[in-house]
Scaffold this motif. Structure first.
Motif, PDB file in Angstrom:
ATOM      1  N   SER A 152      50.839 -11.881  40.660  1.00 25.02           N
ATOM      2  CA  SER A 152      50.544 -13.282  41.000  1.00 25.02           C
ATOM      3  C   SER A 152      51.695 -14.204  40.596  1.00 25.02           C
ATOM      4  O   SER A 152      51.492 -15.222  39.919  1.00 25.02           O
ATOM      5  CB  SER A 152      49.237 -13.732  40.325  1.00 25.02           C
ATOM      6  N   HIS A 178      49.505  -9.789  44.661  1.00 29.95           N
ATOM      7  CA  HIS A 178      49.160 -11.210  44.782  1.00 29.95           C
ATOM      8  C   HIS A 178      47.839 -11.352  45.529  1.00 29.95           C
ATOM      9  O   HIS A 178      47.548 -10.584  46.450  1.00 29.95           O
ATOM     10  CB  HIS A 178      50.255 -11.943  45.566  1.00 29.95           C
ATOM     11  N   ARG A 180      45.586 -13.221  48.199  1.00 24.85           N
ATOM     12  CA  ARG A 180      45.862 -13.979  49.417  1.00 24.85           C
ATOM     13  C   ARG A 180      45.358 -15.425  49.331  1.00 24.85           C
ATOM     14  O   ARG A 180      45.828 -16.297  50.072  1.00 24.85           O
ATOM     15  CB  ARG A 180      45.217 -13.290  50.615  1.00 24.85           C
ATOM     16  N   HIS A 181      44.400 -15.676  48.447  1.00 25.13           N
ATOM     17  CA  HIS A 181      43.803 -17.008  48.348  1.00 25.13           C
ATOM     18  C   HIS A 181      44.171 -17.692  47.031  1.00 25.13           C
ATOM     19  O   HIS A 181      43.412 -18.545  46.540  1.00 25.13           O
ATOM     20  CB  HIS A 181      42.282 -16.888  48.490  1.00 25.13           C
ATOM     21  N   ASP A 182      45.307 -17.352  46.484  1.00 20.97           N
ATOM     22  CA  ASP A 182      45.753 -17.898  45.204  1.00 20.97           C
ATOM     23  C   ASP A 182      46.033 -19.395  45.340  1.00 20.97           C
ATOM     24  O   ASP A 182      46.935 -19.790  46.085  1.00 20.97           O
ATOM     25  CB  ASP A 182      47.018 -17.154  44.749  1.00 20.97           C
ATOM     26  N   TYR A 187      50.346 -17.506  47.750  1.00 21.70           N
ATOM     27  CA  TYR A 187      50.601 -16.133  48.196  1.00 21.70           C
ATOM     28  C   TYR A 187      51.984 -15.998  48.830  1.00 21.70           C
ATOM     29  O   TYR A 187      52.703 -15.022  48.592  1.00 21.70           O
ATOM     30  CB  TYR A 187      49.517 -15.725  49.191  1.00 21.70           C
ATOM     31  N   ASP A 188      52.384 -16.991  49.614  1.00 25.58           N
ATOM     32  CA  ASP A 188      53.661 -16.919  50.319  1.00 25.58           C
ATOM     33  C   ASP A 188      54.834 -16.847  49.360  1.00 25.58           C
ATOM     34  O   ASP A 188      55.867 -16.235  49.679  1.00 25.58           O
ATOM     35  CB  ASP A 188      53.814 -18.119  51.249  1.00 25.58           C
ATOM     36  N   LYS A 191      55.061 -13.203  48.355  1.00 23.72           N
ATOM     37  CA  LYS A 191      55.453 -12.399  49.515  1.00 23.72           C
ATOM     38  C   LYS A 191      56.934 -12.571  49.834  1.00 23.72           C
ATOM     39  O   LYS A 191      57.643 -11.593  50.111  1.00 23.72           O
ATOM     40  CB  LYS A 191      54.604 -12.805  50.725  1.00 23.72           C
ATOM     41  N   ALA A 208      48.491  -6.681  48.310  1.00 19.35           N
ATOM     42  CA  ALA A 208      47.814  -7.948  48.560  1.00 19.35           C
ATOM     43  C   ALA A 208      46.303  -7.731  48.486  1.00 19.35           C
ATOM     44  O   ALA A 208      45.791  -6.692  48.912  1.00 19.35           O
ATOM     45  CB  ALA A 208      48.197  -8.496  49.926  1.00 19.35           C
ATOM     46  N   TYR A 209      45.610  -8.731  47.941  1.00 16.85           N
ATOM     47  CA  TYR A 209      44.166  -8.605  47.736  1.00 16.85           C
ATOM     48  C   TYR A 209      43.464  -9.871  48.208  1.00 16.85           C
ATOM     49  O   TYR A 209      44.044 -10.960  48.196  1.00 16.85           O
ATOM     50  CB  TYR A 209      43.854  -8.368  46.250  1.00 16.85           C
ATOM     51  N   ASP A 210      42.205  -9.729  48.594  1.00 12.31           N
ATOM     52  CA  ASP A 210      41.400 -10.889  48.981  1.00 12.31           C
ATOM     53  C   ASP A 210      40.819 -11.522  47.719  1.00 12.31           C
ATOM     54  O   ASP A 210      39.618 -11.452  47.448  1.00 12.31           O
ATOM     55  CB  ASP A 210      40.288 -10.471  49.946  1.00 12.31           C
TER      56      ASP A 210
END
Length: 235
Positions: A152, A178, A180-182, A187-188, A191, A208-210
């Protein structure tokens, strides 16, 4: 087995919390917490891993220095570096703090060497701000590490990496993950950092995780599998 290391004199070691999985550890994991937390934050994670088939490991959880954090109204808290703007995008971090914290992590790495754990048997890990410092320090360390685990977070001071990266860790295994909804570290950011490191030829695993700004159950399982591979390769 858990113990606290008392504060050392100025310019010396950070205070830490330690947990060993057995007698006479042959491996070490230095794990850096996020902004405003402390070394106890990730201490419980050791019990979440199934490490019985691995040699004894010493987990080290340092407490970041106390410093004023601009984004929080100058409130003094544990932080690896100052966050000066809500838009703390890669490249806008406070460079002096990143470098100061890196020097303090170097001191912890040197202590592990003195305790008989070679650099090639040390994993440098971190979450959020701690993950950023782990990436910065690990890629610049002068001795080959076992691996770098960065959760993260993003790569700080990316524009200096090409000039400062050490050849010893050009092939160090990297694990980045990371949510995806951080909402804290977008997230970007993570990435893009992973894409940059892959382009530079680093052997990086991206997960990547939800989830949001946390370590989820699926992530714990992936970290455990990675640790088994990293420690197994170093045996």
């Amino acid at each position: 087995m858990t113990s606290a290391t008392p504060s050392a004199p100025a310019a010396s070691l950070l205070p830490t919390v330690e947990h060993t999985t057995g007698e006479s550890p042959r491996f070490s994991v230095i794990w850096l917490h996020g902004l405003g937390a402390d070394g106890h934050d990730f201490e419980p994670i050791v019990e979440e891993f199934d490490l019985d088939r691995l040699p004894p490991i010493r987990f080290i959880f340092p407490h970041a220095p106390m410093r004023a954090v601009t984004i929080n109204g100058g409130y003094v808290m544990r932080a690896w570096y100052d966050v000066v703007s809500p838009d703390f995008a890669p490249g806008r971090e406070e460079a002096d703090g990143v470098r100061q914290s890196t020097a303090q992590i170097e001191a912890l790495l040197a202590r592990e060497n003195e305790r008989g754990v070679a650099a090639e048997r040390i994993v440098l890990a971190g979450f959020s701000q701690g993950g950023a410092v782990a990436l910065h320090a690990g890629l610049r360390h002068a001795q080959r590490l076992a691996g770098v685990l960065a959760l993260s977070c993003y790569l700080p001071l990316a524009d200096t990496l090409a000039a400062e990266a050490h050849a010893s860790n050009r092939q160090v295994p990297l694990f980045m993950a990371h949510g995806r909804h951080d909402p804290v570290v977008p997230y970007d950011y993570g990435k893009r950092s992973a894409k940059l490191l892959k382009a530079e030829g680093y052997p990086l695993e991206w997960h990547a995780y939800d989830s949001e700004h946390t370590v989820c159950v699926e992530e714990l399982s992936d970290i455990e599998s990675w640790l088994h591979r990293i420690v197994g390769a170093a045996c």
